[in-house]
Design an enzyme around this catalytic site. Structure first.
Site, PDB file in Angstrom:
ATOM      1  N   HIS A 138       0.796  -1.227   0.000  1.00  0.00           N
ATOM      2  CA  HIS A 138       0.000   0.000   0.000  1.00  0.00           C
ATOM      3  C   HIS A 138       0.828   1.277   0.000  1.00  0.00           C
ATOM      4  O   HIS A 138       0.287   2.377  -0.101  1.00  0.00           O
ATOM      5  CB  HIS A 138      -0.937  -0.026   1.228  1.00  0.00           C
ATOM      6  CG  HIS A 138      -2.063   0.928   1.168  1.00  0.00           C
ATOM      7  ND1 HIS A 138      -2.157   2.017   2.006  1.00  0.00           N
ATOM      8  CD2 HIS A 138      -3.151   0.971   0.367  1.00  0.00           C
ATOM      9  CE1 HIS A 138      -3.265   2.689   1.728  1.00  0.00           C
ATOM     10  NE2 HIS A 138      -3.884   2.085   0.739  1.00  0.00           N
ATOM     11  N   HIS A 165      -8.434  11.491   0.499  1.00  0.00           N
ATOM     12  CA  HIS A 165      -7.768  10.198   0.419  1.00  0.00           C
ATOM     13  C   HIS A 165      -6.459  10.311   1.198  1.00  0.00           C
ATOM     14  O   HIS A 165      -5.668   9.387   1.289  1.00  0.00           O
ATOM     15  CB  HIS A 165      -7.499   9.831  -1.048  1.00  0.00           C
ATOM     16  CG  HIS A 165      -6.971   8.441  -1.237  1.00  0.00           C
ATOM     17  ND1 HIS A 165      -5.632   8.157  -1.314  1.00  0.00           N
ATOM     18  CD2 HIS A 165      -7.612   7.250  -1.332  1.00  0.00           C
ATOM     19  CE1 HIS A 165      -5.456   6.852  -1.480  1.00  0.00           C
ATOM     20  NE2 HIS A 165      -6.636   6.281  -1.482  1.00  0.00           N
TER      21      HIS A 165
END
Length: 478
Positions: A143, A370
């Site tokens: 990630h 985000h």
């Protein structure tokens, strides 16, 4: 025409023939050649928010950045690059490389989310190598969001942020990134220990990249070893998958806790840890389980002596968009990484800790985040004790959980940078809001003080799309 995953070759041909509208990939035009000056003006923090297409004031904000500016020639002539990311739209990325004039340069991609076009891009373009980072569990992900840029003069640069490499992430969502200063090549007779920063960023980055066990990274690791990282003033805070009991290399929340315990100025226990992320995991039946026991226990550490006779319970606050925030946003229902409804049902206690998304000062209240960041600050005294920009969401997978064997179990690869005043400005705290003694205010991505949820607010969760539709239909029929 839109180019989907099956059109790599067609897109490349169209780009070369000039048959693609630039605005299809670059909606915000910026002057070339100005990024070095902008980076100089961002000192000493070197932190930016990405431009918001629908928020015109952000286009002129000094601390706003676009993808093209990262590749700007004023920062150096790029000869090769590395992109480590989770979700990559290779067409979008290649278009940006084309417009930056670096499409023919060697590009190494490490990706987490497998797509057909990433599997075949290396066969179509010999200068590109794409490597999937395979995880041990379906619940785990690679990630981290890291860029390494190599320049023709032998220097390099590191960029760490929160955005995936696709259009949506760089359009109307609030995202952060940190850009290193120029890291020049060391003399050929330099010692292996030369070129290290006071924060040990160089050694930590090497250890982190080695953990991927990807042979294609060897050349980049060698380049890092031969580069001068002494100008870097932030700490690398990484997570790597596994059950960790090796105290030589500490990862995740334990890594952040260790650095804070060594370098963070003492902070009153009443000052909360403020978390902000785009997604929220399964946190447990109450705040005392994982959040306080593992995460806040580490994030509340300082250099102050630990009183073993007194339980330190530091408050916890979580910034997460409410349904009201999302309904008023630029993209309405396209919230990044929504909070799963099933998790919300299991942890109703979280609502008492939730704060609205509000970023009026940065013209981004309608740009849903985000972004991911963690901090401790005193808004009354206008001081920030520390700030972490990271890819890590509020989840056990990202930060790790202590198991019964006292090992830290982490599922994901993550990467972030920690700003501590002693290393950035030489003071005990960063100024908030306004400059102090010639030190610029830290550029927070959200407004301070925070805005709590109102009594009728609910968090935006992944099954509220139907409710949003009903509300919109009702409004249209009034």
């Amino acid at each position: 025409m839109r180019y989907d995953d099956e059109d790599i070759a067609e897109l490349m041909n169209a780009l070369k023939l000039g048959k693609v509208e630039v605005t299809q990939f670059i909606p915000i035009a910026v002057e070339k050649g100005d990024m070095a000056k902008k980076l100089e003006g961002a000192a000493p923090y070197n932190i930016f928010l990405t431009a918001i297409t629908e928020s015109t004031p952000t286009h002129q904000e000094p601390l706003t950045i676009t993808m093209q500016e990262i590749f700007d020639e004023s920062l150096g002539e790029i000869e090769s690059s590395l992109q480590i990311n989770f979700d990559i739209d290779i067409n979008w990325l290649l278009a940006h490389y084309h417009y930056a004039g670096i499409l023919e340069k060697p590009l190494l991609i490490l990706y987490g989310l497998k797509t057909p076009n990433l599997l075949k891009v290396g066969k179509l373009m010999s200068q590109i190598t794409a490597v999937e980072i395979k995880m041990a569990s379906e619940c785990a992900s690679s990630h981290a969001k890291i860029m390494l840029l190599g320049y023709t003069d032998g220097s390099m640069r590191v960029v760490i942020g929160t955005a995936n490499l696709k259009d949506l992430d760089w359009h109307n969502w609030t995202q952060s990134l940190w850009m290193s200063p120029l890291l020049t090549a060391l003399p050929k007779d330099a010692k292996i220990t030369d070129g290290e920063s006071d924060t040990r960023f160089k050694a930590d980055l090497i250890h982190y990249l080695l953990d991927y066990k990807v042979k294609e990274l060897d050349a980049w690791i060698d380049r890092i070893r031969k580069s001068d990282f002494s100008a870097i003033n932030v700490f690398l805070i990484p997570s790597v998958p596994g059950e960790h009991a090796n105290w030589r290399h500490i990862w995740g929340c334990e890594r952040l806790g260790l650095v804070l315990s060594q370098h963070a100025a003492p902070i009153d226990d009443s000052i909360p840890v403020v978390c902000q992320s785009s997604s929220i995991g399964s946190l447990g039946a109450n705040v005392g389980r994982w959040v306080q026991r593992d995460l806040i226990r580490n994030l509340s550490k300082t250099t102050a002596p630990v009183n073993v006779y007194r339980q330190r319970i530091v408050p916890f606050k979580m910034i997460h968009p409410s349904l009201r925030n999302v309904m008023g946003s630029h993209d309405s229902m396209c919230l990044p990484s929504p909070y799963p409804k099933e998790f919300d049902n299991r942890q109703p206690w979280l609502k008492a800790h939730l704060q609205q998304w509000k970023s009026d000062v940065r013209h981004r209240s309608q740009a849903m985040p985000h972004n991911k960041c963690y901090a401790r600050f005193n808004d009354q005294q206008q001081c920030l004790y520390w700030f972490l920009l990271t890819s890590a969401n509020l989840s056990k997978s990202a930060w790790g959980v202590i198991n019964r064997s006292s090992q830290l179990r982490i599922a994901n690869y993550e990467a972030g940078v920690l700003f501590l005043p002693r290393f950035v400005t030489g003071e005990e705290t960063f100024p908030l809001g306004t400059a102090r003694n010639g030190v610029p205010a830290f550029p927070m991505p959200y407004d301070v003080p925070l805005t709590p949820y109102e009594h009728d607010d609910i968090p935006f969760v992944d099954n509220t799309n139907r409710l949003l539709g009903l509300l919109e239909n009702t409004a249209n029929n009034l």
